[in-house]
Design an enzyme around this catalytic site. Structure first.
Site, PDB file in Angstrom:
ATOM      1  N   ASN A 178      -9.772  -0.825  -2.575  1.00 54.36           N
ATOM      2  CA  ASN A 178      -8.361  -0.627  -2.270  1.00 54.36           C
ATOM      3  C   ASN A 178      -7.535  -1.257  -3.379  1.00 54.36           C
ATOM      4  O   ASN A 178      -7.515  -2.480  -3.529  1.00 54.36           O
ATOM      5  CB  ASN A 178      -8.047  -1.277  -0.915  1.00 54.36           C
ATOM      6  CG  ASN A 178      -6.595  -1.103  -0.499  1.00 54.36           C
ATOM      7  OD1 ASN A 178      -5.748  -0.689  -1.295  1.00 54.36           O
ATOM      8  ND2 ASN A 178      -6.288  -1.442   0.738  1.00 54.36           N
ATOM      9  N   HIS A 206      -3.905   7.175   0.911  1.00 58.12           N
ATOM     10  CA  HIS A 206      -4.074   5.848   0.334  1.00 58.12           C
ATOM     11  C   HIS A 206      -5.494   5.385   0.595  1.00 58.12           C
ATOM     12  O   HIS A 206      -6.022   5.525   1.697  1.00 58.12           O
ATOM     13  CB  HIS A 206      -3.068   4.877   0.962  1.00 58.12           C
ATOM     14  CG  HIS A 206      -3.419   3.443   0.740  1.00 58.12           C
ATOM     15  ND1 HIS A 206      -3.606   2.921  -0.521  1.00 58.12           N
ATOM     16  CD2 HIS A 206      -3.644   2.430   1.611  1.00 58.12           C
ATOM     17  CE1 HIS A 206      -3.913   1.638  -0.413  1.00 58.12           C
ATOM     18  NE2 HIS A 206      -3.942   1.325   0.871  1.00 58.12           N
ATOM     19  N   CYS A 262       0.815  -1.219   0.000  1.00 62.15           N
ATOM     20  CA  CYS A 262       0.000   0.000   0.000  1.00 62.15           C
ATOM     21  C   CYS A 262       0.849   1.271   0.000  1.00 62.15           C
ATOM     22  O   CYS A 262       0.407   2.318  -0.453  1.00 62.15           O
ATOM     23  CB  CYS A 262      -0.943   0.011   1.192  1.00 62.15           C
ATOM     24  SG  CYS A 262      -2.162  -1.334   1.171  1.00 62.15           S
TER      25      CYS A 262
END
Length: 340
Positions: free
Chosen positions: A297, A267, A117
């Protein structure tokens, strides 16, 4: 003095939309449960789970095409590639060299980043250092993921599988000495490996075995080894601690305050995390960009996808002060503060 500017950005997502209602047909979940816990309404998955054409490198290639077009340069002007992903086409080599071939670049270097991530933040930080050292002039920075091929779409895996989507984002980071141009003002990158097991995929790897386990003991592998594992509450608590630390570190390093920010792009891990950070810093809605509702995501791709959409929608303009921050597996986290 050399500056690092984002000359162009691009993104690409598969056409196939997968809604929460679609997922409720294959696992015990529902739209309300997913929205309440993540903020996600839909995500993109490549249509065929076993497609050997629409790969991670291919998604990166499509995003790179748009970034190059928006930057007004050709692939032949790129002198380095940095490719961030946790879902490469091959175990090795990485996607960077595959993208180099797809673009028809000369024998330029291609670096692969495995920071999940935080991958795009790490990649942008490295690219910035390369630019300011004078080593390269135009660096293609890509974050791309295809999660859908490796998720557990059963009731056992629903806590993780409803979150992730496929997609890619890319930027061209270029050197300039223009006094009126923007610049990357601050970068920080952190890690805490003692929590590696709290968010990970264990197999394949030298710790949990390789092909001999599949050949000799095909039933020996467990779901916990093959599919992604996430200790959700544990990750959430650390994320909402590390995000503010990293953000404040970047602002202080550049002599800026949160009031100076024009846009914050976190993020896209979970809308609850983004909202928590937004409230903690007192940022109004117009200064925070979220698109997890549409894409889920997408790990290393989430920030560059959001960055490109923010530019397209006029929410990020030249001269704006932009802060991008990420937290994820590793644990790793970091921020990039720049005048766009």
């Amino acid at each position: 003095m050399k500056k690092s500017i984002i000359k162009g950005a691009g993104f690409y997502v598969p056409e196939n939309r997968v809604t929460n209602d679609d997922l409720s047909k294959v696992m015990n979940t529902n739209d309300e449960w997913i929205r309440e816990r993540t903020g996600i309404i839909e995500r993109r998955h490549r249509k065929n789970k076993n497609d050997d054409q629409e790969t991670t490198a291919y998604l990166g290639y499509k995003a790179a095409e748009m970034a190059l077009k928006n930057a007004g340069i050709t692939a032949q002007e790129i002198d380095h590639i940095i490719f961030a992903t946790l879902s490469p086409d091959y175990f090795f080599p990485g996607c960077g060299v595959l993208l180099q071939e797809m673009l028809g670049c000369d024998t330029i270097g291609a670096l692969d980043v495995r920071n999940q991530c935080s991958g795009f933040i790490y990649s942008l930080g490295v690219a910035n250092a390369f630019i300011k050292s004078g080593l390269y002039k135009n660096i293609l920075v890509v974050g791309a993921e295809i999660h859908s091929f490796g998720l557990d779409f059963s009731d056992e895996g629903r806590g993780v599988s409803v979150i992730f989507g496929d997609g890619a984002g890319a930027v061209v980071l270029s050197a300039t000495e223009d006094e009126n141009a923007g610049d990357i003002l601050a970068v920080n990158m952190h890690s805490e490996g003692k929590y590696a097991d709290e968010l990970c995929t264990k197999f394949p790897g030298t710790k949990y075995g390789w092909s001999d386990r599949l050949i000799k003991e095909p039933n020996a592998l467990t779901y916990a080894e093959v599919y992604p594992y996430m200790n959700g509450n544990f990750v959430f608590k650390h994320a909402v601690t590390r995000f503010p630390e990293s953000m404040n570190e970047a602002l202080e390093a550049a002599g800026k305050t949160v009031e100076d920010l024009d846009l914050f792009i976190p993020h896209q891990a979970n809308l609850r995390i983004s909202k928590f950070i937004q409230e903690k810093f007192g940022l109004p809605d117009e200064k925070v960009f979220n698109n997890i509702q549409k894409y889920g995501n997408t790990t290393a791709a989430s920030i560059p996808i959001a960055l490109c959409e923010a530019i397209q929608q006029g929410k990020l303009k030249r001269g704006d002060l932009l802060l991008m921050s990420a937290f994820g597996s590793g644990f790793t986290w970091g921020s990039v503060l720049m005048e766009y």
